[in-house]
Design a protein around this motif. Structure first.
Motif, PDB file in Angstrom:
ATOM      1  N   THR A  66       1.041  -1.263   0.138  1.00 34.09           N
ATOM      2  CA  THR A  66       0.095  -0.117  -0.105  1.00 34.09           C
ATOM      3  C   THR A  66       0.866   1.301   0.064  1.00 34.09           C
ATOM      4  O   THR A  66       2.067   1.122   0.126  1.00 34.09           O
ATOM      5  CB  THR A  66      -0.997   0.103   1.351  1.00 34.09           C
ATOM      6  N   TYR A  67       0.264   2.477  -0.303  1.00 34.67           N
ATOM      7  CA  TYR A  67       1.187   3.510  -0.261  1.00 34.67           C
ATOM      8  C   TYR A  67       0.253   4.814   0.446  1.00 34.67           C
ATOM      9  O   TYR A  67      -0.697   4.815   0.653  1.00 34.67           O
ATOM     10  CB  TYR A  67       1.108   4.118  -1.702  1.00 34.67           C
ATOM     11  N   SER A  68       1.208   5.541   1.197  1.00 40.29           N
ATOM     12  CA  SER A  68       0.692   6.608   2.306  1.00 40.29           C
ATOM     13  C   SER A  68       0.333   7.665   1.335  1.00 40.29           C
ATOM     14  O   SER A  68       0.576   7.644  -0.013  1.00 40.29           O
ATOM     15  CB  SER A  68       1.960   6.946   3.047  1.00 40.29           C
ATOM     16  N   THR A  69      -0.180   8.854   1.899  1.00 37.89           N
ATOM     17  CA  THR A  69      -0.745  10.007   1.033  1.00 37.89           C
ATOM     18  C   THR A  69       0.572  10.593   0.439  1.00 37.89           C
ATOM     19  O   THR A  69       0.321  11.188  -0.547  1.00 37.89           O
ATOM     20  CB  THR A  69      -1.303  10.846   1.820  1.00 37.89           C
ATOM     21  N   SER A  70       1.726  10.355   0.979  1.00 33.24           N
ATOM     22  CA  SER A  70       2.875  11.167   0.471  1.00 33.24           C
ATOM     23  C   SER A  70       4.051  10.189  -0.510  1.00 33.24           C
ATOM     24  O   SER A  70       4.838  10.639  -1.214  1.00 33.24           O
ATOM     25  CB  SER A  70       3.934  11.222   1.645  1.00 33.24           C
ATOM     26  N   GLY A  71       3.223   9.103  -0.548  1.00 33.62           N
ATOM     27  CA  GLY A  71       3.772   8.025  -1.851  1.00 33.62           C
ATOM     28  C   GLY A  71       4.646   7.060  -1.241  1.00 33.62           C
ATOM     29  O   GLY A  71       5.262   6.351  -2.049  1.00 33.62           O
ATOM     30  N   ARG A  72       4.897   7.057  -0.104  1.00 30.55           N
ATOM     31  CA  ARG A  72       5.858   6.165   0.920  1.00 30.55           C
ATOM     32  C   ARG A  72       4.810   4.650   0.543  1.00 30.55           C
ATOM     33  O   ARG A  72       4.111   4.454   0.849  1.00 30.55           O
ATOM     34  CB  ARG A  72       5.984   6.422   2.087  1.00 30.55           C
ATOM     35  N   GLN A  73       5.836   3.855   0.137  1.00 29.64           N
ATOM     36  CA  GLN A  73       5.365   2.379  -0.112  1.00 29.64           C
ATOM     37  C   GLN A  73       5.743   1.576   1.409  1.00 29.64           C
ATOM     38  O   GLN A  73       6.633   1.214   1.900  1.00 29.64           O
ATOM     39  CB  GLN A  73       6.065   1.679  -1.232  1.00 29.64           C
ATOM     40  N   VAL A  74       4.498   0.844   1.760  1.00 30.59           N
ATOM     41  CA  VAL A  74       4.652  -0.132   2.694  1.00 30.59           C
ATOM     42  C   VAL A  74       4.236  -1.523   2.344  1.00 30.59           C
ATOM     43  O   VAL A  74       3.220  -1.566   1.790  1.00 30.59           O
ATOM     44  CB  VAL A  74       3.889   0.499   3.946  1.00 30.59           C
ATOM     45  N   ALA A 187      13.448  -1.530   2.288  1.00 35.75           N
ATOM     46  CA  ALA A 187      12.874  -0.620   3.189  1.00 35.75           C
ATOM     47  C   ALA A 187      11.424  -0.583   3.200  1.00 35.75           C
ATOM     48  O   ALA A 187      10.845  -0.191   4.527  1.00 35.75           O
ATOM     49  CB  ALA A 187      13.511   0.552   2.688  1.00 35.75           C
ATOM     50  N   SER A 188      10.695  -1.025   2.185  1.00 32.27           N
ATOM     51  CA  SER A 188       9.316  -0.867   2.293  1.00 32.27           C
ATOM     52  C   SER A 188       8.643  -1.894   3.263  1.00 32.27           C
ATOM     53  O   SER A 188       7.632  -1.696   3.787  1.00 32.27           O
ATOM     54  CB  SER A 188       8.729  -1.047   0.884  1.00 32.27           C
ATOM     55  N   GLN A 189       9.492  -3.116   3.313  1.00 32.70           N
ATOM     56  CA  GLN A 189       9.028  -4.334   4.132  1.00 32.70           C
ATOM     57  C   GLN A 189       9.120  -3.779   5.701  1.00 32.70           C
ATOM     58  O   GLN A 189       8.452  -4.335   6.509  1.00 32.70           O
ATOM     59  CB  GLN A 189       9.977  -5.309   3.967  1.00 32.70           C
ATOM     60  N   ILE A 190      10.113  -2.966   5.893  1.00 34.66           N
ATOM     61  CA  ILE A 190      10.334  -2.714   7.352  1.00 34.66           C
ATOM     62  C   ILE A 190      10.144  -1.032   7.696  1.00 34.66           C
ATOM     63  O   ILE A 190      10.390  -0.936   8.921  1.00 34.66           O
ATOM     64  CB  ILE A 190      11.813  -3.124   7.870  1.00 34.66           C
ATOM     65  N   SER A 191       9.419  -0.449   6.974  1.00 36.58           N
ATOM     66  CA  SER A 191       9.058   0.859   7.162  1.00 36.58           C
ATOM     67  C   SER A 191      10.168   1.855   7.490  1.00 36.58           C
ATOM     68  O   SER A 191      10.248   2.368   8.455  1.00 36.58           O
ATOM     69  CB  SER A 191       7.866   0.875   8.510  1.00 36.58           C
ATOM     70  N   THR A 192      11.317   1.985   6.469  1.00 35.82           N
ATOM     71  CA  THR A 192      12.277   2.925   6.692  1.00 35.82           C
ATOM     72  C   THR A 192      12.422   3.309   5.261  1.00 35.82           C
ATOM     73  O   THR A 192      11.826   3.175   4.506  1.00 35.82           O
ATOM     74  CB  THR A 192      13.539   2.251   7.428  1.00 35.82           C
TER      75      THR A 192
END
Length: 235
Positions: A66-74, A187-192
């Protein structure tokens, strides 16, 4: 999405959820399914979209993200052949809870919500397996919330590398992860962010836990990595 012409129950026999079902039931399911072939890096489902179809991964790989409103992938997890996705929306009738994209050329079979719910009613063994899957999913997400809430970035990276090593298979205290995951994917797997992952991987290489070998990442001391994770989790 392009549908291949043949609808064969042979493909559905590779899905563990359907193990033990009779030939007539599998043939009927194969005809009820829509079959889709997608190239790599294409969306299959979108978060918040309506629809309750359940998808069965016959070939290829999928990523639930999924993606945050800022575009960061999780990223939540990757799916291998034999897995199924979309059960939550099928059960509660709500919107999709995540995005799903293909990682490789992929073949999936989709079953409508109505047909899936009928299958759960008619085949108690399938219903039990779905309940077991949902219970396992809750445990995994609970562990992830705890990790994200209590562990530092380097600890979370250790835990993810240990998970990848176990998935690849640990033999003789070593595991070969091939191809090595991209730093941005880790990074997207561990939220960094990618820079922190790059820095922490360098530390692990210097300390003798990891080794780069071409396109592979080799865990050369799996026992030490396990101890590092266990210590911070209090196991």
């Amino acid at each position: 999405m392009n549908a291949p012409p043949a609808r064969s129950s042979l493909a559905l026999r590779r899905i563990p959820l359907f193990e033990g079902l009779g030939d007539a039931c599998l043939d009927r399911l194969a005809q009820q399914c829509d079959w889709h072939q997608l190239p790599a890096r294409k969306p299959l489902l979108s978060r918040a979209a309506e629809g309750g179809d359940v998808f069965f991964l016959v070939a290829g790989r999928l990523r639930i993200t999924t993606y945050s409103t800022s575009g960061r992938q999780v990223t939540f997890r990757d799916c291998e052949p034999g897995e199924h996705i979309g059960v939550i929306a099928a059960i509660d009738g709500g919107p999709r809870s995540a995005d799903v994209v293909t990682l490789d050329a992929t073949l999936v079979a989709s079953l409508s919500r109505e047909a899936f719910l009928a299958l759960l009613r008619d085949e108690p063994l399938v219903g039990q397996r779905v309940m077991h899957y949902l219970a396992s999913l809750v445990r995994q997400l609970s562990d992830r919330v705890i990790d994200l809430s209590t562990l530092g970035v380097h600890n979370r990276l250790h835990a993810e590398l240990l998970r990848l090593a176990r998935a690849a298979g640990v033999q003789g205290n070593q595991a070969r992860i091939e191809p090595a995951p991209a730093h941005a994917e880790l990074a997207s797997q561990i939220s960094t962010n990618r820079e922190q992952v790059t820095r922490e991987l360098g530390v692990l290489v210097k300390s003798g836990v990891l080794q780069k070998d071409g396109r592979a990442l080799v865990v050369i001391d799996a026992a030490r990595l396990e101890r590092m994770v266990a210590e911070v989790r209090g196991e």
